[in-house]
Design a protein around this motif. Structure first.
Motif, PDB file in Angstrom:
ATOM      1  N   TYR A   1       0.831  -1.207   0.000  1.00 21.55           N
ATOM      2  CA  TYR A   1       0.000   0.000   0.000  1.00 21.55           C
ATOM      3  C   TYR A   1       0.865   1.257   0.000  1.00 21.55           C
ATOM      4  CZ  TYR A   1      -3.075   3.563   2.110  1.00 21.55           C
ATOM      5  OH  TYR A   1      -3.770   4.712   2.397  1.00 21.55           O
ATOM      6  N   THR A   2       1.872   1.294   0.880  1.00 23.12           N
ATOM      7  CA  THR A   2       2.703   2.495   0.993  1.00 23.12           C
ATOM      8  C   THR A   2       3.687   2.632  -0.160  1.00 23.12           C
ATOM      9  OG1 THR A   2       4.178   1.280   2.507  1.00 23.12           O
ATOM     10  CG2 THR A   2       2.493   2.691   3.494  1.00 23.12           C
ATOM     11  N   GLU A   3       3.921   1.573  -0.917  1.00 19.56           N
ATOM     12  CA  GLU A   3       4.754   1.703  -2.116  1.00 19.56           C
ATOM     13  C   GLU A   3       4.044   2.545  -3.178  1.00 19.56           C
ATOM     14  OE1 GLU A   3       5.874  -2.202  -3.335  1.00 19.56           O
ATOM     15  OE2 GLU A   3       7.503  -2.345  -1.875  1.00 19.56           O
ATOM     16  N   TYR A   4       2.718   2.542  -3.153  1.00 16.13           N
ATOM     17  CA  TYR A   4       1.953   3.432  -4.033  1.00 16.13           C
ATOM     18  C   TYR A   4       1.804   4.821  -3.392  1.00 16.13           C
ATOM     19  CZ  TYR A   4       0.669  -0.874  -6.451  1.00 16.13           C
ATOM     20  OH  TYR A   4       0.715  -2.065  -7.136  1.00 16.13           O
ATOM     21  N   LEU A   5       1.532   4.833  -2.087  1.00 17.59           N
ATOM     22  CA  LEU A   5       1.217   6.086  -1.405  1.00 17.59           C
ATOM     23  C   LEU A   5       2.442   6.958  -1.152  1.00 17.59           C
ATOM     24  CD1 LEU A   5      -0.912   7.849  -0.024  1.00 17.59           C
ATOM     25  CD2 LEU A   5      -0.497   6.553   2.082  1.00 17.59           C
TER      26      LEU A   5
ATOM     27  N   LYS B   1       0.469  -7.115 -10.362  1.00 16.82           N
ATOM     28  CA  LYS B   1       0.709  -7.716  -9.048  1.00 16.82           C
ATOM     29  C   LYS B   1      -0.576  -8.086  -8.308  1.00 16.82           C
ATOM     30  CE  LYS B   1       5.241  -5.878  -7.934  1.00 16.82           C
ATOM     31  NZ  LYS B   1       6.064  -5.303  -6.846  1.00 16.82           N
ATOM     32  N   GLY B   2      -1.732  -7.779  -8.906  1.00 13.63           N
ATOM     33  CA  GLY B   2      -2.992  -8.069  -8.222  1.00 13.63           C
ATOM     34  C   GLY B   2      -3.217  -7.187  -7.016  1.00 13.63           C
ATOM     35  N   GLU B   3      -2.796  -5.907  -7.120  1.00 13.50           N
ATOM     36  CA  GLU B   3      -2.902  -4.977  -5.997  1.00 13.50           C
ATOM     37  C   GLU B   3      -3.766  -3.761  -6.341  1.00 13.50           C
ATOM     38  OE1 GLU B   3       1.534  -5.821  -4.050  1.00 13.50           O
ATOM     39  OE2 GLU B   3       1.208  -4.038  -5.303  1.00 13.50           O
ATOM     40  N   VAL B   4      -4.767  -3.963  -7.178  1.00 14.42           N
ATOM     41  CA  VAL B   4      -5.593  -2.841  -7.637  1.00 14.42           C
ATOM     42  C   VAL B   4      -6.275  -2.146  -6.460  1.00 14.42           C
ATOM     43  CG1 VAL B   4      -7.567  -2.172  -9.055  1.00 14.42           C
ATOM     44  CG2 VAL B   4      -5.937  -3.876  -9.907  1.00 14.42           C
ATOM     45  N   ILE B   5      -6.734  -2.914  -5.480  1.00 12.26           N
ATOM     46  CA  ILE B   5      -7.402  -2.320  -4.314  1.00 12.26           C
ATOM     47  C   ILE B   5      -6.426  -1.447  -3.530  1.00 12.26           C
ATOM     48  CG2 ILE B   5      -8.495  -2.820  -2.091  1.00 12.26           C
ATOM     49  CD1 ILE B   5      -9.745  -5.279  -3.366  1.00 12.26           C
ATOM     50  N   LEU B   6      -5.176  -1.911  -3.393  1.00 11.43           N
ATOM     51  CA  LEU B   6      -4.163  -1.117  -2.694  1.00 11.43           C
ATOM     52  C   LEU B   6      -3.876   0.174  -3.458  1.00 11.43           C
ATOM     53  CD1 LEU B   6      -1.602  -3.883  -1.627  1.00 11.43           C
ATOM     54  CD2 LEU B   6      -3.516  -2.942  -0.321  1.00 11.43           C
ATOM     55  N   PHE B   7      -3.786   0.056  -4.776  1.00  9.65           N
ATOM     56  CA  PHE B   7      -3.538   1.214  -5.635  1.00  9.65           C
ATOM     57  C   PHE B   7      -4.653   2.249  -5.490  1.00  9.65           C
ATOM     58  CE2 PHE B   7      -5.035   2.865  -9.781  1.00  9.65           C
ATOM     59  CZ  PHE B   7      -4.037   3.804 -10.024  1.00  9.65           C
ATOM     60  N   ILE B   8      -5.914   1.804  -5.588  1.00  9.04           N
ATOM     61  CA  ILE B   8      -7.050   2.717  -5.471  1.00  9.04           C
ATOM     62  C   ILE B   8      -7.093   3.349  -4.077  1.00  9.04           C
ATOM     63  CG2 ILE B   8      -9.572   2.852  -5.444  1.00  9.04           C
ATOM     64  CD1 ILE B   8      -9.589   0.649  -7.579  1.00  9.04           C
ATOM     65  N   SER B   9      -6.850   2.542  -3.059  1.00  5.60           N
ATOM     66  CA  SER B   9      -6.876   3.048  -1.676  1.00  5.60           C
ATOM     67  C   SER B   9      -5.819   4.127  -1.464  1.00  5.60           C
ATOM     68  CB  SER B   9      -6.645   1.898  -0.689  1.00  5.60           C
ATOM     69  OG  SER B   9      -7.666   0.920  -0.803  1.00  5.60           O
TER      70      SER B   9
END
Length: 202
Positions: A120-124, A157-165
């Motif tokens: 999550y924080t890799e996007y944020l 990576k299957g992290e779309v929810i983390l990206f959107i969040s």
């Protein structure tokens, strides 16, 4: 031994080099060109992160605190806080270097089974750092690139929810980020990262 080597490297550098890390650096959206400071010693000037292993001049820290900029920012969580700190140093007119003759092992949180909060924080993290510190013309050019790159990465990576969040959190925190951005613009010596964006450090 790692920290002693970093201290010894810092002692031979002029005061404009405020921080020495064993890491080569990180990317926001541009590929930063790294230049050698002391070629024979493998010391490189770059936007270099810390990851808990670096040394910094005490008087530089005192100067940042006196200006109210501080060290790590309260709005940076778990990941990228060291990189955002380094951005502040560059904007204050200092440089940071990596010393590649020093090695260390970073244990935990970096494998395939890393904690969800780290993904999550890799996007944020880089998004927050860009929005607070980077010049407006840089944001116009690179935020769309950052968004597309993060979107593609999250799909792979299957992290779309983390990206959107992460992006929704940044939008919800926009007022806070703009407040910090306005304060910093009054404190920084410069409004651009000089020659390191698409160019070599002089």
């Amino acid at each position: 031994m790692c920290l002693r080597s970093l201290i010894n490297a810092l002692r031979v550098l002029p005061r404009e080099y405020a921080l020495v890390s064993p890491e080569r650096g990180a990317k926001l959206c541009a590929d930063f060109v790294v230049s050698k400071v002391v070629p024979s010693s493998r010391i490189y000037a770059a936007l270099t992160g810390g990851s808990g292993a670096y040394v910094i001049r005490a008087d530089v820290v005192r100067e940042l605190i006196k200006l109210g900029l501080g060290t790590y920012s309260s709005f940076m969580f778990f990941h990228w806080e060291d990189m955002e700190f380094v951005l502040k140093l560059w904007f204050m007119g200092f440089k940071t270097v990596s010393y590649e003759l020093t090695c260390y092992k970073h244990v935990g949180g970096t494998g395939h089974n890393k904690p969800i909060r780290r993904g999550y924080t890799e996007y944020l993290g880089p998004l927050m750092a860009m929005m607070v510190d980077m010049p407006f013309n840089f944001l116009i050019r690179t935020l769309p690139i950052r968004f597309i790159r993060d979107l593609v990465k999250s799909i792979i990576k299957g992290e779309v929810i983390l990206f959107i969040s992460a992006y929704l959190f940044a939008i919800a925190s926009l007022r806070l980020l703009l407040t910090h951005r306005t304060f910093r613009k009054r404190s920084f010596r410069s409004t651009a990262l000089g020659g390191i964006i698409h160019g070599c450090v002089k």
